[in-house]
Enzyme design. Structure first.
Site, PDB file in Angstrom:
ATOM      1  N   SER A  71      -0.408  85.490  30.548  1.00 45.11           N
ATOM      2  CA  SER A  71      -1.461  86.594  30.735  1.00 45.11           C
ATOM      3  C   SER A  71      -1.232  87.921  29.749  1.00 45.11           C
ATOM      4  CB  SER A  71      -1.383  87.175  32.206  1.00 45.11           C
ATOM      5  OG  SER A  71      -2.486  88.212  32.463  1.00 45.11           O
ATOM      6  N   LYS A  72      -2.278  88.550  29.272  1.00 52.77           N
ATOM      7  CA  LYS A  72      -2.471  89.594  28.503  1.00 52.77           C
ATOM      8  C   LYS A  72      -2.588  90.780  29.256  1.00 52.77           C
ATOM      9  CE  LYS A  72      -3.902  87.219  24.357  1.00 52.77           C
ATOM     10  NZ  LYS A  72      -2.402  86.673  24.063  1.00 52.77           N
TER      11      LYS A  72
ATOM     12  N   LYS B 210      -9.452  82.485  41.848  1.00 57.24           N
ATOM     13  CA  LYS B 210     -10.742  83.524  42.026  1.00 57.24           C
ATOM     14  C   LYS B 210     -11.539  83.407  43.083  1.00 57.24           C
ATOM     15  CE  LYS B 210     -10.729  84.808  36.976  1.00 57.24           C
ATOM     16  NZ  LYS B 210     -11.601  85.116  35.764  1.00 57.24           N
TER      17      LYS B 210
ATOM     18  N   ASN C 189     -12.110  88.756  41.035  1.00 54.40           N
ATOM     19  CA  ASN C 189     -11.224  89.083  39.890  1.00 54.40           C
ATOM     20  C   ASN C 189     -10.344  90.320  39.996  1.00 54.40           C
ATOM     21  OD1 ASN C 189     -12.850  90.652  38.600  1.00 54.40           O
ATOM     22  ND2 ASN C 189     -12.115  90.133  36.427  1.00 54.40           N
TER      23      ASN C 189
ATOM     24  N   ASP D 235     -15.913  90.177  35.206  1.00 56.99           N
ATOM     25  CA  ASP D 235     -16.051  89.545  34.314  1.00 56.99           C
ATOM     26  C   ASP D 235     -17.441  89.702  33.548  1.00 56.99           C
ATOM     27  OD1 ASP D 235     -13.561  88.245  34.356  1.00 56.99           O
ATOM     28  OD2 ASP D 235     -14.055  86.767  35.745  1.00 56.99           O
TER      29      ASP D 235
ATOM     30  N   ALA E 201     -21.324  75.440  33.503  1.00 57.50           N
ATOM     31  CA  ALA E 201     -21.834  75.670  34.816  1.00 57.50           C
ATOM     32  C   ALA E 201     -20.496  75.632  35.804  1.00 57.50           C
ATOM     33  CB  ALA E 201     -22.922  74.621  35.221  1.00 57.50           C
TER      34      ALA E 201
ATOM     35  N   MET F  10     -16.419  82.442  24.913  1.00 59.80           N
ATOM     36  CA  MET F  10     -15.562  83.224  26.064  1.00 59.80           C
ATOM     37  C   MET F  10     -14.072  82.850  25.870  1.00 59.80           C
ATOM     38  SD  MET F  10     -18.192  82.819  29.221  1.00 59.80           S
ATOM     39  CE  MET F  10     -17.234  83.558  30.520  1.00 59.80           C
TER      40      MET F  10
ATOM     41  N   TYR G  91     -10.704  82.555  23.078  1.00 65.07           N
ATOM     42  CA  TYR G  91     -10.462  83.655  21.731  1.00 65.07           C
ATOM     43  C   TYR G  91      -8.974  82.837  21.288  1.00 65.07           C
ATOM     44  CZ  TYR G  91      -7.268  85.636  25.311  1.00 65.07           C
ATOM     45  OH  TYR G  91      -6.613  85.805  26.192  1.00 65.07           O
TER      46      TYR G  91
ATOM     47  N   GLY H 129     -13.960  85.633  22.874  1.00 67.07           N
ATOM     48  CA  GLY H 129     -13.751  86.462  24.006  1.00 67.07           C
ATOM     49  C   GLY H 129     -12.817  87.439  24.456  1.00 67.07           C
TER      50      GLY H 129
END
Ligand code: ATR
Length: 274
Positions: free
Chosen positions: A16-17, A67, A88, A104, A130, A216, A218, A240
């Site tokens: 995670s960033k 989530k 989120n 988001d 979807a 979305m 990156y 993204g």
């Protein structure tokens, strides 16, 4: 100075960033924020969240795969979270009730409109996928009053259901990838196809000379989808990373009442990613 404690919670979480992004925000704004990463057991999300807040934690970001569970767990949801079916961002309100937001979609809209200067008013938008990622962005995109939205998905029925759920203010249609052929102003790839080394099988005719392609995902290089879009004539391709930083800034603003400047943070991450 005493630090207020925040964290991102997911499984896995080491990639995670968010800790780096929020540390840069805290440094820039001078806010006393300490932000860590928590890996919750797959069957222990609710317990981990409750323990965090019982120990005085102020807020959590929630990532894959929790989530939807976060949406169920909270006592209050913002309208954005309500429609997204996913949460989120978690925080306690004045009565110590657990509340959930979803930043988001606002993050995507802000990246498109503010960072990239793309006007979504009257735009023809094609959304690929979807799943949860797409569900979170639909309502915020609709607030920009595009002309219409088409949701195309590998499993057409899921796109049709989502379209029924969200249609009203503007026309929204759900279908399979093979059913779209006309050019769009904006194409957003919200599928996880590239994680499997795949491309959604789209006709290149969806790309016109003015089409913007937004993935979305990156990475250090063009994503496979944006490479395809670029090869077939898209005018611009965007990944993204900006959305990631903007959704974090929305959460930081909600928690701290101050919105950080995202441009230097996006640049710092781009250096790292690129
Ligand atoms: P997320 O929460 O990240 O959206 P998800 O709910 O599993 O994850 O949804 C993943 C999306 O990517 C779905 O739209 C999925 O299509 P299906 O609904 O048909 O499963 C899409 N997807 C996943 N792998 C794909 C692939 N190889 N090609 C095209 N679409 C794919």
């Amino acid at each position: 100075m005493e630090q207020d404690l925040y964290a991102v919670i997911g499984h896995p979480i080491s990639h995670s960033k968010s800790p780096r992004i929020h540390s840069l925000f805290a440094e820039q704004t001078g806010q006393p924020v300490e932000y860590t990463a928590i890996q919750a057991p797959l069957d222990g999300f609710a317990d981990t969240v409750n323990t965090f807040f019982e120990r005085g934690g102020k807020g959590l970001n929630v990532t894959v795969p929790f989530k939807e569970q976060a949406w169920t767990l909270v006592e209050e949801r913002t309208p954005a979270a309500e429609v997204a079916g996913a949460v989120n961002t978690l925080y306690l309100d004045g009565q110590q009730r657990l509340c959930g937001d979803n930043t988001d979609g606002p993050g995507l809209v802000r990246d498109l409109t503010v960072n990239h200067g793309i006007d979504l008013y009257q735009a023809r938008i094609l959304i690929l996928g979807a799943g949860g990622a797409v569900r979170g962005i639909l309502a915020p995109l609709i607030t920009q009053q595009p002309l219409r939205i088409v949701i195309a998905n590998r499993t057409p029925g899921k796109a049709e259901n989502l379209a029924h759920l969200i249609a009203g203010v503007i026309p929204v249609r759900g279908c399979g990838f093979g059913e779209v052929t006309e050019p769009f102003d904006l194409i957003v790839n919200g599928t996880s196809a590239s994680l499997h080394g795949d491309l959604p099988p789209l006709a290149p005719s969806v790309l016109g000379p003015k089409t913007v392609s937004y993935d979305m995902m990156y990475g250090p290089e063009l994503t496979p989808f944006n490479q395809w879009a670029s090869d077939h004539g898209a005018s611009r391709v965007i990944d993204g990373l900006g959305m990631l930083v903007e959704q974090a800034a929305e959460a930081f603003a909600l928690w701290r009442g101050i919105r950080p400047d995202t441009a230097p943070v996006i640049a710092a991450l781009r250096d790292r990613v690129g």
